[in-house]
Motif scaffolding. Structure first.
Motif, PDB file in Angstrom:
ATOM      1  N   THR A 101       0.847  -1.206   0.047  1.00 52.37           N
ATOM      2  CA  THR A 101       0.063  -0.075   0.104  1.00 52.37           C
ATOM      3  C   THR A 101       1.004   1.466  -0.059  1.00 52.37           C
ATOM      4  O   THR A 101       0.594   2.083  -0.757  1.00 52.37           O
ATOM      5  CB  THR A 101      -0.889  -0.142   1.191  1.00 52.37           C
ATOM      6  OG1 THR A 101      -1.648  -1.126   1.248  1.00 52.37           O
ATOM      7  CG2 THR A 101      -1.912   1.222   1.306  1.00 52.37           C
ATOM      8  N   VAL A 102       1.900   1.374   0.754  1.00 56.68           N
ATOM      9  CA  VAL A 102       2.729   2.380   0.722  1.00 56.68           C
ATOM     10  C   VAL A 102       3.389   2.628  -0.297  1.00 56.68           C
ATOM     11  O   VAL A 102       3.659   3.743  -0.856  1.00 56.68           O
ATOM     12  CB  VAL A 102       3.835   2.340   2.194  1.00 56.68           C
ATOM     13  CG1 VAL A 102       4.743   3.398   2.039  1.00 56.68           C
ATOM     14  CG2 VAL A 102       2.792   2.674   3.753  1.00 56.68           C
ATOM     15  N   THR A 103       3.968   1.680  -0.895  1.00 56.19           N
ATOM     16  CA  THR A 103       4.683   1.793  -2.045  1.00 56.19           C
ATOM     17  C   THR A 103       4.021   2.418  -3.148  1.00 56.19           C
ATOM     18  O   THR A 103       4.287   3.038  -4.189  1.00 56.19           O
ATOM     19  CB  THR A 103       5.158   0.347  -2.673  1.00 56.19           C
ATOM     20  OG1 THR A 103       6.029  -0.283  -1.676  1.00 56.19           O
ATOM     21  CG2 THR A 103       5.785   0.218  -4.013  1.00 56.19           C
ATOM     22  N   LEU A 104       2.553   2.077  -3.454  1.00 52.19           N
ATOM     23  CA  LEU A 104       1.741   2.776  -4.428  1.00 52.19           C
ATOM     24  C   LEU A 104       1.950   4.281  -4.307  1.00 52.19           C
ATOM     25  O   LEU A 104       1.921   4.862  -5.268  1.00 52.19           O
ATOM     26  CB  LEU A 104       0.256   2.423  -4.349  1.00 52.19           C
ATOM     27  CG  LEU A 104      -0.205   0.893  -4.451  1.00 52.19           C
ATOM     28  CD1 LEU A 104      -1.460   0.751  -4.033  1.00 52.19           C
ATOM     29  CD2 LEU A 104       0.303   0.397  -5.900  1.00 52.19           C
ATOM     30  N   PHE A 105       1.966   4.669  -3.042  1.00 50.15           N
ATOM     31  CA  PHE A 105       2.159   6.268  -2.690  1.00 50.15           C
ATOM     32  C   PHE A 105       3.668   6.773  -2.973  1.00 50.15           C
ATOM     33  O   PHE A 105       3.881   7.940  -3.316  1.00 50.15           O
ATOM     34  CB  PHE A 105       1.470   6.921  -1.599  1.00 50.15           C
ATOM     35  CG  PHE A 105      -0.020   6.264  -1.616  1.00 50.15           C
ATOM     36  CD1 PHE A 105      -1.068   6.979  -2.342  1.00 50.15           C
ATOM     37  CD2 PHE A 105      -0.398   5.244  -0.878  1.00 50.15           C
ATOM     38  CE1 PHE A 105      -2.352   6.532  -2.226  1.00 50.15           C
ATOM     39  CE2 PHE A 105      -2.080   4.845  -0.966  1.00 50.15           C
ATOM     40  CZ  PHE A 105      -2.568   5.832  -1.580  1.00 50.15           C
ATOM     41  N   TRP A 106       4.429   6.029  -2.580  1.00 51.51           N
ATOM     42  CA  TRP A 106       5.780   6.418  -2.229  1.00 51.51           C
ATOM     43  C   TRP A 106       6.496   6.576  -3.550  1.00 51.51           C
ATOM     44  O   TRP A 106       7.221   7.533  -3.665  1.00 51.51           O
ATOM     45  CB  TRP A 106       6.648   5.032  -1.614  1.00 51.51           C
ATOM     46  CG  TRP A 106       7.897   5.641  -0.937  1.00 51.51           C
ATOM     47  CD1 TRP A 106       9.085   5.081  -1.068  1.00 51.51           C
ATOM     48  CD2 TRP A 106       7.901   6.105   0.315  1.00 51.51           C
ATOM     49  NE1 TRP A 106       9.952   5.642  -0.067  1.00 51.51           N
ATOM     50  CE2 TRP A 106       9.190   6.231   0.926  1.00 51.51           C
ATOM     51  CE3 TRP A 106       7.048   6.756   1.237  1.00 51.51           C
ATOM     52  CZ2 TRP A 106       9.539   7.157   1.894  1.00 51.51           C
ATOM     53  CZ3 TRP A 106       7.245   7.457   2.170  1.00 51.51           C
ATOM     54  CH2 TRP A 106       8.665   7.502   2.712  1.00 51.51           C
ATOM     55  N   GLN A 107       6.232   5.801  -4.619  1.00 48.85           N
ATOM     56  CA  GLN A 107       6.923   6.109  -6.048  1.00 48.85           C
ATOM     57  C   GLN A 107       6.472   7.571  -6.383  1.00 48.85           C
ATOM     58  O   GLN A 107       7.289   7.828  -7.146  1.00 48.85           O
ATOM     59  CB  GLN A 107       6.098   5.143  -6.866  1.00 48.85           C
ATOM     60  CG  GLN A 107       6.735   3.624  -6.529  1.00 48.85           C
ATOM     61  CD  GLN A 107       8.212   3.205  -6.504  1.00 48.85           C
ATOM     62  OE1 GLN A 107       9.076   4.209  -7.428  1.00 48.85           O
ATOM     63  NE2 GLN A 107       8.872   2.512  -5.741  1.00 48.85           N
ATOM     64  N   LYS A 108       5.227   7.954  -6.138  1.00 46.62           N
ATOM     65  CA  LYS A 108       4.873   9.273  -6.651  1.00 46.62           C
ATOM     66  C   LYS A 108       5.384  10.411  -5.864  1.00 46.62           C
ATOM     67  O   LYS A 108       5.410  11.688  -6.345  1.00 46.62           O
ATOM     68  CB  LYS A 108       3.083   9.422  -6.503  1.00 46.62           C
ATOM     69  CG  LYS A 108       2.688   8.518  -7.458  1.00 46.62           C
ATOM     70  CD  LYS A 108       1.077   8.166  -7.259  1.00 46.62           C
ATOM     71  CE  LYS A 108       0.490   7.105  -7.990  1.00 46.62           C
ATOM     72  NZ  LYS A 108      -1.029   7.068  -7.690  1.00 46.62           N
ATOM     73  N   ALA A 109       6.175  10.187  -4.721  1.00 43.46           N
ATOM     74  CA  ALA A 109       6.527  11.356  -3.769  1.00 43.46           C
ATOM     75  C   ALA A 109       8.235  11.174  -3.823  1.00 43.46           C
ATOM     76  O   ALA A 109       8.578  11.433  -2.727  1.00 43.46           O
ATOM     77  CB  ALA A 109       6.011  11.042  -2.397  1.00 43.46           C
ATOM     78  N   GLN A 110       8.698  11.030  -4.754  1.00 43.19           N
ATOM     79  CA  GLN A 110      10.113  10.960  -5.105  1.00 43.19           C
ATOM     80  C   GLN A 110      10.857  12.122  -4.555  1.00 43.19           C
ATOM     81  O   GLN A 110      11.949  11.963  -4.051  1.00 43.19           O
ATOM     82  CB  GLN A 110      10.648  10.299  -6.363  1.00 43.19           C
ATOM     83  CG  GLN A 110      10.454   8.861  -6.578  1.00 43.19           C
ATOM     84  CD  GLN A 110      11.085   8.579  -7.772  1.00 43.19           C
ATOM     85  OE1 GLN A 110      11.154   9.268  -8.726  1.00 43.19           O
ATOM     86  NE2 GLN A 110      11.979   7.305  -7.767  1.00 43.19           N
ATOM     87  N   GLU A 111      10.308  13.196  -4.881  1.00 46.21           N
ATOM     88  CA  GLU A 111      11.027  14.443  -4.490  1.00 46.21           C
ATOM     89  C   GLU A 111      10.426  15.238  -3.181  1.00 46.21           C
ATOM     90  O   GLU A 111      10.766  16.254  -2.864  1.00 46.21           O
ATOM     91  CB  GLU A 111      10.979  15.444  -5.541  1.00 46.21           C
ATOM     92  CG  GLU A 111      11.761  14.886  -6.715  1.00 46.21           C
ATOM     93  CD  GLU A 111      12.986  14.956  -6.435  1.00 46.21           C
ATOM     94  OE1 GLU A 111      13.667  15.547  -5.882  1.00 46.21           O
ATOM     95  OE2 GLU A 111      13.548  13.686  -7.358  1.00 46.21           O
ATOM     96  N   SER A 112       9.563  14.528  -2.512  1.00 52.07           N
ATOM     97  CA  SER A 112       8.721  14.965  -1.272  1.00 52.07           C
ATOM     98  C   SER A 112       9.947  15.126  -0.127  1.00 52.07           C
ATOM     99  O   SER A 112      10.666  14.179   0.062  1.00 52.07           O
ATOM    100  CB  SER A 112       7.806  14.073  -0.865  1.00 52.07           C
ATOM    101  OG  SER A 112       7.358  14.366   0.315  1.00 52.07           O
ATOM    102  N   LYS A 113       9.717  16.295   0.612  1.00 50.00           N
ATOM    103  CA  LYS A 113      10.800  16.599   1.782  1.00 50.00           C
ATOM    104  C   LYS A 113      10.271  15.380   2.856  1.00 50.00           C
ATOM    105  O   LYS A 113      11.284  15.022   3.589  1.00 50.00           O
ATOM    106  CB  LYS A 113      10.623  17.884   2.327  1.00 50.00           C
ATOM    107  CG  LYS A 113      11.263  18.871   1.499  1.00 50.00           C
ATOM    108  CD  LYS A 113      11.037  20.090   2.045  1.00 50.00           C
ATOM    109  CE  LYS A 113      11.683  21.297   1.253  1.00 50.00           C
ATOM    110  NZ  LYS A 113      11.431  22.551   1.566  1.00 50.00           N
ATOM    111  N   LEU A 114       9.107  14.964   3.021  1.00 49.94           N
ATOM    112  CA  LEU A 114       8.579  14.260   3.757  1.00 49.94           C
ATOM    113  C   LEU A 114       9.369  12.597   3.681  1.00 49.94           C
ATOM    114  O   LEU A 114       9.942  12.071   4.578  1.00 49.94           O
ATOM    115  CB  LEU A 114       7.039  14.090   4.098  1.00 49.94           C
ATOM    116  CG  LEU A 114       6.559  12.790   4.859  1.00 49.94           C
ATOM    117  CD1 LEU A 114       6.861  13.252   6.336  1.00 49.94           C
ATOM    118  CD2 LEU A 114       5.152  12.694   4.758  1.00 49.94           C
TER     119      LEU A 114
END
Length: 181
Positions: A101-114
Motif C-alpha cells: 500500500t505504501v509503495t503505491l504512494f511512495w513512488q509518486k513522492a520521490q522529491e517529497s521532503k517528507l
C-alpha cells in the motif's frame, strides 16, 4: 484457542514493527515468548535463533519455530504445526500488505521532503533495533565469561577483517564441541 490468538496478536503486531527485517524485533519477540507467555526458556529461544540462522532461507524462520513451540505447549504436535504456520503468516501478511500500500504512494513522492526525512530517520532506527537484538541474543545465549569472550572475539573478527564467516562459525562450533565454551 487463546494460544493461537496470542500468536496472531504477537506476530501480527511485530510484523508492522519489523523495520529492517524480522531480526530487528527479536528483543520484543524474546520478551513476550519467554517472559510474558512462557512458551519457552531464554536458552531455548537462543537455540531456536541459532538453528534458524544456520538454515537456508529467510532469517525470520525463527517465527515459525516459536509458533510451533507455543502450539506444542498448548496441545501437541498438530497444535505446534498450526502455531508455526499461523505465526509465519501473521509475521508476513500485515507487513507485506502495508509495504504494498505504501509503495503505491511512495513512488509518486520521490522529491517529497517528507519522504527524504522518513528515509533518513529509518536508517538509525534500524541500526538501533539490530544492536538491541545483538544484546538480547548475547544475554540469552552466553552463560559464562568464556562465551562472552568468544562473542566479543567473533564480533571483532567480523568487524575488523574480511575473513570468511564460515571459518569463524566452524571455529566457534569446534570450541563448543571441545567444551571450551
Amino acid at each position: 484457542m487463546s494460544t493461537f490468538i496470542d500468536i496472531a496478536v504477537l506476530f501480527g503486531s511485530l510484523s508492522l514493527l519489523s523495520i529492517g527485517g524480522g531480526n530487528a524485533v527479536l528483543p520484543d519477540m524474546h520478551r513476550q515468548a519467554v517472559g510474558q507467555h512462557h512458551w519457552m526458556t531464554s536458552a531455548q529461544f537462543a537455540d531456536l535463533f541459532s538453528i534458524s540462522q544456520t538454515t537456508p532461507g529467510p532469517s525470520i524462520l525463527i517465527v515459525a519455530m516459536i509458533g510451533y513451540g507455543a502450539g506444542l505447549s498448548a496441545g501437541g504436535v498438530l497444535y505446534g504445526i498450526i502455531g508455526g504456520v499461523l505465526a509465519a503468516i501473521c509475521m508476513v501478511l500485515p507487513a507485506a500488505s502495508l509495504v504494498y500500500t505504501v509503495t503505491l504512494f511512495w513512488q509518486k513522492a520521490q522529491e517529497s521532503k517528507l519522504r527524504k526525512a522518513v528515509e533518513k530517520g529509518f536508517a538509525p532506527l534500524t541500526v538501533g533495533l539490530i544492536l538491541a537484538t545483538s544484546l538480547v541474543m548475547s544475554r540469552a545465549a552466553d552463560h559464562d565469561w568464556r562465551a562472552y569472550l568468544l562473542t566479543a572475539l567473533c564480533t571483532l573478527v567480523f568487524v575488523r577483517s574480511s575473513l570468511n564467516p564460515l571459518f569463524v562459525v566452524g571455529l566457534a562450533a569446534f570450541l563448543g564441541y571441545l567444551g571450551v565454551v
